[in-house]
Design a protein around this motif. Structure first.
Motif, short mmCIF file in Angstrom:
data_model
loop_
_atom_site.label_atom_id
_atom_site.label_comp_id
_atom_site.label_asym_id
_atom_site.label_seq_id
_atom_site.Cartn_x
_atom_site.Cartn_y
_atom_site.Cartn_z
N PHE A 2 -4.52 -2.29 8.00
CA PHE A 2 -3.70 -2.35 6.81
C PHE A 2 -2.40 -1.57 7.01
O PHE A 2 -1.32 -1.99 6.58
CB PHE A 2 -4.45 -1.78 5.60
CG PHE A 2 -5.61 -2.63 5.15
CD1 PHE A 2 -5.54 -4.00 5.16
CD2 PHE A 2 -6.78 -2.02 4.70
CE1 PHE A 2 -6.61 -4.78 4.73
CE2 PHE A 2 -7.85 -2.78 4.27
CZ PHE A 2 -7.77 -4.16 4.29
N GLU A 3 -2.52 -0.43 7.68
CA GLU A 3 -1.35 0.44 7.87
C GLU A 3 -0.26 -0.27 8.66
O GLU A 3 0.93 -0.14 8.36
CB GLU A 3 -1.76 1.74 8.57
CG GLU A 3 -2.56 2.70 7.71
CD GLU A 3 -3.98 2.20 7.38
OE1 GLU A 3 -4.53 1.41 8.21
OE2 GLU A 3 -4.51 2.58 6.32
N VAL B 243 -1.23 -5.79 0.44
CA VAL B 243 -1.86 -5.84 1.77
C VAL B 243 -3.36 -5.59 1.67
O VAL B 243 -4.17 -6.31 2.26
CB VAL B 243 -1.19 -4.82 2.72
CG1 VAL B 243 -2.01 -4.66 4.00
CG2 VAL B 243 0.22 -5.27 3.05
N LYS B 244 -3.75 -4.60 0.88
CA LYS B 244 -5.17 -4.22 0.82
C LYS B 244 -5.99 -5.19 -0.04
O LYS B 244 -7.17 -5.42 0.24
CB LYS B 244 -5.30 -2.79 0.30
CG LYS B 244 -4.77 -1.75 1.28
CD LYS B 244 -4.87 -0.33 0.74
CE LYS B 244 -4.35 0.68 1.76
NZ LYS B 244 -4.39 2.07 1.26
N ILE C 40 1.36 -2.87 6.40
CA ILE C 40 2.20 -2.16 5.43
C ILE C 40 3.51 -1.72 6.09
O ILE C 40 4.60 -1.93 5.54
CB ILE C 40 1.45 -0.94 4.85
CG1 ILE C 40 0.31 -1.42 3.93
CG2 ILE C 40 2.40 -0.01 4.09
CD1 ILE C 40 -0.69 -0.34 3.56
N ASP C 41 3.41 -1.13 7.28
CA ASP C 41 4.61 -0.66 7.97
C ASP C 41 5.55 -1.83 8.31
O ASP C 41 6.77 -1.71 8.15
CB ASP C 41 4.23 0.08 9.26
CG ASP C 41 3.65 1.46 8.98
OD1 ASP C 41 3.80 1.96 7.85
OD2 ASP C 41 3.02 2.03 9.89
N LYS D 110 6.58 0.90 -2.18
CA LYS D 110 5.48 1.14 -1.24
C LYS D 110 4.11 0.98 -1.90
O LYS D 110 3.18 0.46 -1.28
CB LYS D 110 5.61 2.54 -0.63
CG LYS D 110 4.59 2.78 0.48
CD LYS D 110 4.79 4.12 1.17
CE LYS D 110 3.78 4.29 2.30
NZ LYS D 110 3.92 5.60 2.98
N GLU D 111 3.99 1.39 -3.15
CA GLU D 111 2.71 1.23 -3.84
C GLU D 111 2.33 -0.24 -3.98
O GLU D 111 1.17 -0.61 -3.81
CB GLU D 111 2.77 1.90 -5.22
CG GLU D 111 2.88 3.42 -5.15
CD GLU D 111 2.95 4.05 -6.54
OE1 GLU D 111 2.85 3.30 -7.54
OE2 GLU D 111 3.13 5.28 -6.61
N VAL E 7 3.40 -2.68 -2.01
CA VAL E 7 3.09 -3.16 -0.66
C VAL E 7 1.63 -2.86 -0.31
O VAL E 7 0.90 -3.71 0.20
CB VAL E 7 4.04 -2.54 0.38
CG1 VAL E 7 3.62 -2.94 1.80
CG2 VAL E 7 5.48 -2.96 0.12
N GLU E 8 1.19 -1.64 -0.60
CA GLU E 8 -0.19 -1.25 -0.30
C GLU E 8 -1.18 -2.10 -1.10
O GLU E 8 -2.22 -2.52 -0.58
CB GLU E 8 -0.39 0.23 -0.61
CG GLU E 8 0.37 1.15 0.35
CD GLU E 8 0.25 2.63 -0.02
OE1 GLU E 8 -0.30 2.92 -1.10
OE2 GLU E 8 0.70 3.48 0.77
#
Length: 533
Positions: A61-62, A85-86, A65-66, A78-79, A81-82
């Protein structure tokens, strides 16, 4: 017509949302409205696939996200995006359960592609028609739900808010509320009212604002335009993604055939007219750099060499594998006399995706009460200044699910405020004597946007665009007030509004970032964030 849940649009966002609210509320009615046929959507034309982390041994996931944050050039939330993705893996598993088929390797594992900006192979795909396969599975699922009704060939004219009851509504008005929509029945040419407790806008993109686009003819920015007229919040419209590799055909306008980024992911190489592989001069990731960089590089090569396209070289690739993975691209090229084993494919950038749109929160709520937005017409915070390849289908499903959760809760406590909605007022209008007034204005709009608000911009170009758009707006509004409603005048009106929003956002952004490149401000300004209109 009256319904509990109104869904405008039948792409992946609209259908996923409709399935979920219909299953969660079997005693409630769900109405899906489209201006064409149910399967004519941007989703249908998505070739490459859907980005999702399902191989935790080689991916994470990281990393996803990156990759998304890097592509978004500092403007992603960013929140969000997380979240996407998750939660994305769960949503992809759902559509697989609903019948979507993705390509597999001989050992039974899913075949994972790689596209520009991705650090790992994580793209699920179905040949080179992934979107069409997902659309098929969703349509088959939704048609088996007894409380879902389809209404095709209805063009949404406007959202109904307090404005239509005689109240002054501005962007600062608290609690603007959506009560339903006015819609033109294209079979009877009559304006009808659709009253709804909760409305989902999944109206797609706006690529037709430009002269050449990968989008179908229906992609005229209707959702963004009607929310802007209703005084809802719109953001980041200046970030229009041009797909680097649309098939070039001399003299072609309108919808161009897409050559998916997955071709470069499998080894395709971009070359200029000298035969040089030029991407290494622009980015260390070469042909798999993010789309904004590749599109600008191609634009630069075309201007340096005075050509209208570059070449995509696939001659060194395994032909059998190419035909297996990209059967439609192979057949399209073959129909034009291009043998991919012997000839390079002519390609040029074309308007592809709008990263901005209707501003939403983490649950898909817009600034207008009881109105949600998902899919390309929404700006969720995922894409920032540039969308990472194959993140769009994932985003659409995640936010369709989240909007459904919020909408179902709101439905439990919904209290109707207004029952009598005002009829549409067409007094004083007449049938237009000449359609050329509309068609010519559309050509002017597309030329202005392509020439002045394209891949590379500057202040003079943007000023010229704004002056011409102001004139087009005045002429079109006068025509709109005095003639009977038609889909042509409504699409033109919507596209001029979207063109204005793109240009205004571009003029406000005094920097170069992601998809917005202004030669007068070549550096990035870290203090300049989202532009809300």
């Amino acid at each position: 017509m009256q319904t509990d849940f109104l869904v405008i649009g039948s792409g992946i966002a609209g259908l996923t949302y409709a399935i979920k609210v219909a299953e969660a509320c079997p005693d409630k009615q769900v109405l899906i409205v489209t201006k064409s046929m149910a399967d004519e959507t941007n989703t249908k034309y998505a070739q490459g696939g859907i980005a999702v982390v399902n191989d935790l041994e080689n991916d994470s996931f990281e990393k996803h996200i990156d990759d998304t944050l890097i592509a978004g050039d500092g403007l992603c939330n960013k929140e969000i995006v997380e979240v996407v993705v998750k939660e994305g893996a769960l949503r992809v598993n759902e559509i697989i359960e609903w019948g979507a088929r993705f390509d597999k390797e001989k050992d039974g594992d899913y075949a994972l592609g790689k596209e520009g900006g991705h650090s790992e192979h994580r793209i699920l795909h179905h040949k080179d028609v992934t979107g069409a396969e997902m659309e098929r599975a969703l349509l088959e699922t939704v048609k088996n739900l007894p409380n879902v009704q389809f209404v095709n060939h209805f063009f949404i004219v406007d959202l109904i808010t307090q404005h239509h009851f005689g109240y002054l509504v501005t962007k600062s008005t608290p609690d603007i509320q959506c009560f339903g929509v006015y819609a033109l029945n294209l079979q009877t040419n009559r304006i009808e009212i659709i009253q709804s407790k909760i409305t989902m806008l999944a109206a797609g993109g706006n690529g037709q604002v430009y002269r050449t686009t990968t989008n179908p003819s229906i992609a005229s920015g209707d959702g963004v335009a009607m929310v802007y007229r209703a005084k809802g919040r719109i953001e980041n419209m200046e970030f229009i993604q041009f797909h680097p590799t649309a098939l070039y055909q001399a003299g072609q306008k309108g919808q161009a055939f897409l050559i998916t980024e997955a071709v470069r992911g499998d080894g395709g190489i971009l070359r200029n007219h000298k035969g040089e592989a030029f991407m290494e001069r622009y980015d260390e990731r070469k042909d798999l750099a993010p789309r904004d960089i590749v599109a600008r590089a191609i634009d630069s090569e075309m201007k340096i060499n005075g050509t209208e396209h570059v070449w995509l070289d696939c001659r060194h690739m395994d032909l059998e594998k190419f035909i297996h993975h990209f059967p439609n691209i192979y057949e399209k090229c073959k129909s034009l006399g291009i043998d991919v084993a012997q000839h390079m494919i002519p390609v040029a950038p074309a308007a592809h995706y709008s990263c901005g749109g209707i501003k939403t929160d983490e649950w898909g709520c817009t600034s207008i009460k009881y109105l949600y937005a998902a899919g390309e017409c929404a700006s969720t915070g995922l894409h920032g200044a540039n969308r990472l390849a194959s993140n769009s289908l994932l985003e659409a499903m995640v936010f369709a699910h989240r909007s459904n959760l919020d909408a179902v809760e709101k439905m439990k406590t919904f209290v109707a405020v207004q029952t009598e909605l005002p009829e549409w007022n067409a007094k004083g209008t007449s049938v237009p004597k000449e359609m050329i007034l509309i068609t010519q204005s559309l050509k002017e709009l597309q030329q202005v946007m392509s020439d002045y608000v394209g891949i590379v911009r500057n202040d003079i170009r943007l000023q010229r665009a704004m002056r011409r758009l102001d004139l087009l707006w005045e002429e079109t509004e006068e025509l709109y007030r005095n003639t009977t409603i038609s889909p042509q005048i409504m699409e033109l009106r919507n596209m001029i509004t979207v063109g204005y929003l793109i240009t205004k956002g571009a003029a406000f952004r005094k920097e170069s970032r992601g998809l917005h490149f202004n030669t007068d401000y070549p550096e990035k300004n870290p203090l300049l964030q989202n532009i809300v209109l």
